[in-house]
Design a protein around this motif. Structure first.
Motif, PDB file in Angstrom:
ATOM      1  N   LEU A   1      29.827   8.732  -3.354  1.00 25.69           N
ATOM      2  CA  LEU A   1      29.233   8.181  -2.136  1.00 25.69           C
ATOM      3  C   LEU A   1      30.302   7.875  -1.096  1.00 25.69           C
ATOM      4  O   LEU A   1      31.463   7.615  -1.440  1.00 25.69           O
ATOM      5  N   ASP A   2      29.916   7.864   0.173  1.00 28.84           N
ATOM      6  CA  ASP A   2      30.828   7.368   1.201  1.00 28.84           C
ATOM      7  C   ASP A   2      30.765   5.845   1.220  1.00 28.84           C
ATOM      8  O   ASP A   2      30.065   5.223   0.414  1.00 28.84           O
ATOM      9  N   ARG A   3      31.461   5.219   2.121  1.00 30.33           N
ATOM     10  CA  ARG A   3      31.537   3.756   2.135  1.00 30.33           C
ATOM     11  C   ARG A   3      30.182   3.117   2.466  1.00 30.33           C
ATOM     12  O   ARG A   3      29.954   1.945   2.169  1.00 30.33           O
ATOM     13  N   ASN A   4      29.283   3.898   3.072  1.00 32.22           N
ATOM     14  CA  ASN A   4      27.955   3.387   3.416  1.00 32.22           C
ATOM     15  C   ASN A   4      26.918   3.658   2.333  1.00 32.22           C
ATOM     16  O   ASN A   4      25.738   3.348   2.513  1.00 32.22           O
ATOM     17  N   GLY A   5      27.349   4.266   1.227  1.00 34.05           N
ATOM     18  CA  GLY A   5      26.425   4.533   0.131  1.00 34.05           C
ATOM     19  C   GLY A   5      25.694   5.852   0.228  1.00 34.05           C
ATOM     20  O   GLY A   5      24.764   6.098  -0.546  1.00 34.05           O
ATOM     21  N   GLN A   6      26.097   6.735   1.141  1.00 36.01           N
ATOM     22  CA  GLN A   6      25.466   8.045   1.271  1.00 36.01           C
ATOM     23  C   GLN A   6      26.208   9.080   0.418  1.00 36.01           C
ATOM     24  O   GLN A   6      27.439   9.109   0.409  1.00 36.01           O
ATOM     25  N   PRO A   7      25.468   9.941  -0.302  1.00 34.60           N
ATOM     26  CA  PRO A   7      26.134  10.923  -1.173  1.00 34.60           C
ATOM     27  C   PRO A   7      26.967  11.927  -0.380  1.00 34.60           C
ATOM     28  O   PRO A   7      26.542  12.421   0.669  1.00 34.60           O
ATOM     29  N   ILE A   8      28.165  12.212  -0.875  1.00 33.90           N
ATOM     30  CA  ILE A   8      28.969  13.295  -0.309  1.00 33.90           C
ATOM     31  C   ILE A   8      29.182  14.406  -1.331  1.00 33.90           C
ATOM     32  O   ILE A   8      29.615  15.497  -0.973  1.00 33.90           O
ATOM     33  N   ALA A   9      28.856  14.142  -2.604  1.00 34.39           N
ATOM     34  CA  ALA A   9      28.972  15.188  -3.624  1.00 34.39           C
ATOM     35  C   ALA A   9      28.312  14.737  -4.911  1.00 34.39           C
ATOM     36  O   ALA A   9      28.229  13.534  -5.199  1.00 34.39           O
ATOM     37  N   TYR A  10      27.822  15.719  -5.657  1.00 30.40           N
ATOM     38  CA  TYR A  10      27.355  15.502  -7.023  1.00 30.40           C
ATOM     39  C   TYR A  10      28.230  16.341  -7.939  1.00 30.40           C
ATOM     40  O   TYR A  10      28.637  17.451  -7.580  1.00 30.40           O
ATOM     41  N   LEU A  11      28.523  15.802  -9.108  1.00 27.22           N
ATOM     42  CA  LEU A  11      29.320  16.520 -10.103  1.00 27.22           C
ATOM     43  C   LEU A  11      28.543  16.513 -11.406  1.00 27.22           C
ATOM     44  O   LEU A  11      28.175  15.440 -11.896  1.00 27.22           O
ATOM     45  N   TYR A  12      28.289  17.677 -11.955  1.00 31.23           N
ATOM     46  CA  TYR A  12      27.569  17.696 -13.220  1.00 31.23           C
ATOM     47  C   TYR A  12      27.864  18.965 -14.007  1.00 31.23           C
ATOM     48  O   TYR A  12      28.156  20.017 -13.440  1.00 31.23           O
ATOM     49  N   ASP A  13      27.805  18.795 -15.301  1.00 34.07           N
ATOM     50  CA  ASP A  13      27.828  19.930 -16.219  1.00 34.07           C
ATOM     51  C   ASP A  13      26.403  20.403 -16.453  1.00 34.07           C
ATOM     52  O   ASP A  13      26.142  21.586 -16.600  1.00 34.07           O
ATOM     53  N   GLN A  14      25.478  19.449 -16.496  1.00 42.19           N
ATOM     54  CA  GLN A  14      24.051  19.731 -16.623  1.00 42.19           C
ATOM     55  C   GLN A  14      23.337  18.899 -15.570  1.00 42.19           C
ATOM     56  O   GLN A  14      23.511  17.683 -15.512  1.00 42.19           O
ATOM     57  N   ASP A  15      22.527  19.554 -14.736  1.00 45.90           N
ATOM     58  CA  ASP A  15      21.804  18.830 -13.690  1.00 45.90           C
ATOM     59  C   ASP A  15      20.681  18.043 -14.353  1.00 45.90           C
ATOM     60  O   ASP A  15      19.617  18.580 -14.664  1.00 45.90           O
ATOM     61  N   ARG A  16      20.937  16.765 -14.563  1.00 45.18           N
ATOM     62  CA  ARG A  16      19.978  15.924 -15.275  1.00 45.18           C
ATOM     63  C   ARG A  16      19.883  14.556 -14.596  1.00 45.18           C
ATOM     64  O   ARG A  16      20.887  13.994 -14.165  1.00 45.18           O
ATOM     65  N   GLU A  17      18.672  14.043 -14.509  1.00 44.53           N
ATOM     66  CA  GLU A  17      18.425  12.657 -14.145  1.00 44.53           C
ATOM     67  C   GLU A  17      17.556  12.072 -15.251  1.00 44.53           C
ATOM     68  O   GLU A  17      16.632  12.734 -15.727  1.00 44.53           O
ATOM     69  N   ILE A  18      17.825  10.862 -15.669  1.00 46.35           N
ATOM     70  CA  ILE A  18      17.093  10.267 -16.782  1.00 46.35           C
ATOM     71  C   ILE A  18      15.777   9.661 -16.288  1.00 46.35           C
ATOM     72  O   ILE A  18      15.768   8.790 -15.412  1.00 46.35           O
ATOM     73  N   ALA A  19      14.657  10.147 -16.863  1.00 45.51           N
ATOM     74  CA  ALA A  19      13.342   9.595 -16.554  1.00 45.51           C
ATOM     75  C   ALA A  19      13.025   8.470 -17.528  1.00 45.51           C
ATOM     76  O   ALA A  19      13.188   8.621 -18.740  1.00 45.51           O
ATOM     77  N   LYS A  20      12.588   7.353 -17.007  1.00 45.80           N
ATOM     78  CA  LYS A  20      12.159   6.247 -17.859  1.00 45.80           C
ATOM     79  C   LYS A  20      10.800   6.583 -18.475  1.00 45.80           C
ATOM     80  O   LYS A  20      10.034   7.383 -17.911  1.00 45.80           O
ATOM     81  N   PRO A  21      10.471   5.984 -19.616  1.00 50.70           N
ATOM     82  CA  PRO A  21       9.187   6.293 -20.267  1.00 50.70           C
ATOM     83  C   PRO A  21       7.995   6.150 -19.335  1.00 50.70           C
ATOM     84  O   PRO A  21       7.089   6.985 -19.339  1.00 50.70           O
ATOM     85  N   GLU A  22       7.998   5.107 -18.531  1.00 49.74           N
ATOM     86  CA  GLU A  22       6.854   4.878 -17.650  1.00 49.74           C
ATOM     87  C   GLU A  22       6.760   5.892 -16.512  1.00 49.74           C
ATOM     88  O   GLU A  22       5.743   5.977 -15.810  1.00 49.74           O
ATOM     89  N   GLU A  23       7.806   6.684 -16.311  1.00 47.46           N
ATOM     90  CA  GLU A  23       7.793   7.701 -15.258  1.00 47.46           C
ATOM     91  C   GLU A  23       7.195   9.019 -15.725  1.00 47.46           C
ATOM     92  O   GLU A  23       6.958   9.905 -14.894  1.00 47.46           O
TER      93      GLU A  23
END
Length: 699
Positions: A64-86
């Motif tokens: 993120l930049d200093r304002n909290g906006q993304p400037i890059a993502y780094l991943y080996d596997q494009d994954r976001e964790i879904a919670k059970p209720e999601e």
């Protein structure tokens, strides 16, 4: 033996092996002394069950930049964790209905399913896979979590009795330790959905531009079917639609579509509805929108964290959030200025700028830019070299006279003391290739003496070689390191060799620092050694921070996947020079924009006249030129240099170009770039005067 007999025998062996595998899997956890082969399998999985239940899945990191906006993502596997209720019920039902409809009935193994699969094989019919969802979870975990390379992944996926026994044993263990819902949620967060997309949350975003909780029944059915053969279904929409509808039919047939046939018919009539072009998350520096500008900063973040012990692979799998010090406004202004002064597609000329905020306990890096865009397409003016933060091949010219002045001040020379600046000077100490070392001044208006303050503004070569003799070359070199050139001076000098002729050639290469000292390179004060634009900016920051050096840090905060702060092992700040010396040196450098080599640029660019420290520099044959400057609020450095494969001098006309002789100076493009960038950044900052010098060092 007839071919038909051999084929039948092979099928019979397959049946026996599979039946034996199932039996072994059931008995394996409870029977001891199964022999060497079984022990080998057990050894490979000794510590895995606890990980399968509790270990974190690979998760990319966000910068993120200093304002909290993304400037890059780094991943080996494009994954976001879904919670059970999601995860909606129809998504769960879809994957169970198509992959393992007896999931809620078995204890990890489905003997009926396994034997049916083999029977179908013998009868040349398709009867579906023999693995339960729990076994599939084990296989995918071993392949995409435990394995860290392609070889390990292939081994985990290999079709062999040993793998089947391993999967079966672990499936039984998992069913004992986890609930069905826990297994299902972890499965849906783990499995690949095609390409580099892993887990239901990334799949929902990539293919339908939505979140898991908003998935419709037909969308859920498509994603459930995608797990089986993603590459085929994504390439062929017709097969994708057929597979989705098959999942819906299976949900209905197995009782997992409780809404009944009408809901199934409606879902099957819905269009596939895939997002055109796929909503993949950009990966690595430079690939997010605006990354051609922020990529240099992102690259420095990776280099900085690597020194602190965080490998890129660790970041790509560890789920960190890296909040940086990058100021998007400063970055935009600096980028604009760099390009305005030297167009990005100018052949062979780079214009590079770094901005650092001074401070007594931290020097945050605010911007790292170049006229070049960050990227790999040279035809578009792009480069993947980290131009603002790595070591350039050229020197910074007379900027290095600042180090000589500081070292001389420690030896008793005052800022207002008179120094000799003859038109020509031959050093009795330094040599030039074994010959006498003679320097001349470009222009001194006939002066043979001036104060050190005037000399820093007008930059006569002879006076600083004389001061270098008085201060001692080693002390001047040490001062450059103390004030900020901590990486630059440790760079290996390919031309310098140790005096030991018996040393191996690879061991003869020494650092710039040692080479200058050992070889008595008197021209060091003229800035002939390689340097870093970022470190030059930090030198200016150190001077206006009362002599306090801090590492040029790009890190505001590092948190783990749970939001907990993680310590970054950064070098500690230290007092490079006494505060009184730093303040006095600042006063010594305060006239460059008023009556010195940067005055013209300050006037041309409409600088508001606020007090600042400044110094220009140019190398001898005009292949590079630079400028450092700082107010109490912001410090920065600019270098303009030949960045082609065959470096040439630079001519500074209406637009800088490569030429035969060169006429660029630090007071031209570099200084103008600095003022163009810094003027708007200081617009709303109240002018603060430089602190007065210490009488001890003023003279």
């Amino acid at each position: 033996m007839a071919a038909s007999q051999a084929k039948a025998l092979g099928k019979l062996l397959a049946l026996c092996v599979t039946a034996g595998v199932v039996l072994a899997a059931i008995l394996f956890p409870y029977v001891g002394g199964m022999g060497v082969a079984a022990n080998r399998v057990s050894d490979t999985i000794a510590a895995v069950p606890a990980d399968l239940v509790a270990a974190d899945l690979p998760l990319g990191s966000t910068i993120l930049d200093r304002n909290g906006q993304p400037i890059a993502y780094l991943y080996d596997q494009d994954r976001e964790i879904a919670k059970p209720e999601e995860i909606p019920q129809h998504m769960r039902d879809a994957i169970v209905g198509i992959e393992d409809h007896r999931f809620y009935e078995h204890k990890g193994l489905d003997t009926q399913r396994s034997l049916k699969a083999v029977g179908g094989f013998i009868a040349n019919e398709s009867a579906g896979g023999g693995s339960t969802l729990t076994q599939q979870y084990v296989k995918n975990y071993l392949a995409f979590v435990v394995a860290t390379d392609e070889a390990g992944r292939k081994e985990a996926m290999a079709h062999s009795p040993a793998r089947k026994i391993r999967e079966a044993k672990l499936a039984l263990e998992i069913e004992r330790l986890m609930t069905k819902d826990e297994i299902l949620v972890r499965y849906l967060n783990l499995v690949p959905f095609g390409g580099n997309v892993y887990g239901i949350k990334a799949a929902a975003r990539t293919y339908f531009d939505t979140t898991p909780d908003k998935l419709t029944l037909p969308q859920s059915a498509f994603l459930a079917g995608l797990v089986n053969k993603p590459s085929t279904l994504l390439k062929d929409p017709v097969q994708g639609l057929e597979r989705r509808n098959l999942v819906i039919d299976r949900m209905l047939a197995t009782g997992f579509l409780k809404e009944g046939p009408a809901a199934a018919d409606a879902a099957k009539k819905a269009p596939l509805g895939l997002v055109e072009g796929r909503n993949n998350r950009p990966n690595d520096c430079g690939n997010l929108s605006g990354g051609t500008t922020t990529g240099f900063f992102c690259g420095y973040v990776l280099d900085y964290l690597a020194k602190a012990g965080f490998s890129k692979n660790q970041l790509k799998r560890g789920g960190y959030v890296i909040k940086t010090t990058m100021d998007p406004v400063a970055t935009e202004q600096a980028k604009k200025a760099a390009e305005n002064q030297v167009a990005k597609n100018t052949p062979g000329i780079a214009n590079v700028m770094a901005i650092v905020e001074p401070g007594s306990d931290k020097h945050p890096v605010r911007a790292l830019v170049a006229n070049r865009d960050f990227g790999v397409d040279a035809s578009k003016g792009q480069t993947a070299y980290r131009l603002p933060s790595t070591i350039t091949r050229f020197g910074a010219g007379s900027i290095y006279k600042v180090f000589t002045a500081a070292a001389a001040m420690e030896k008793g020379v005052g800022v207002l003391d008179t120094v000799n600046v003859p038109a020509s000077y031959t050093s009795p100490i330094y040599k030039n290739g074994g010959k006498a070392y003679t320097v001349t001044n470009d222009s001194s208006a006939g002066d043979t003496q001036m104060t050190l303050q005037q000399a820093l503004a007008k930059s006569p070569n002879t006076g600083f070689v004389i001061l270098e003799e008085r201060a001692g070359l080693n002390n001047v070199v040490d001062m450059s390191v103390r004030l900020g050139l901590r990486d630059s001076m440790q760079t290996v000098n390919s031309g310098g060799e140790k005096p030991d002729p018996n040393a191996k050639k690879a061991d003869q290469r020494i650092s710039q620092e040692q080479w200058v000292k050992d070889s008595k390179i008197g021209s060091f004060t003229l800035g002939v050694t390689v340097t870093s634009v970022l470190e030059l900016a930090n030198v200016a920051a150190t001077i206006v921070s009362d002599g306090k050096w801090c590492p040029p840090s790009p890190i505001e905060q590092l948190t783990d996947r749970d939001g907990k702060p993680v310590t970054v092992n950064e070098p500690s700040c230290d007092q490079a020079v006494e505060p009184g010396l730093a303040r006095s040196l600042g006063q010594g450098m305060s006239q460059d924009t008023i009556s010195g080599t940067a005055a013209g640029a300050a006037n041309r660019m409409g600088w508001d006249g606020r007090q600042m420290v400044a110094k220009t520099g140019t190398t001898q044959i005009h292949q590079s030129a630079g400028f450092i400057g700082a107010t109490p609020n912001l410090a920065g450095a600019v270098m303009t240099f030949s960045d082609g494969d065959s470096p040439k001098p630079i001519c500074d006309g209406a637009r800088p170009t490569l030429c035969r002789t060169g006429n660029i100076y630090g007071g031209k493009v570099p200084a103008e770039t600095w003022f163009e960038a810094m003027k708007p950044l200081h617009k709303d900052i109240r002018p603060v005067p430089l602190p007065p010098g210490d009488p001890k060092y003023m003279g």
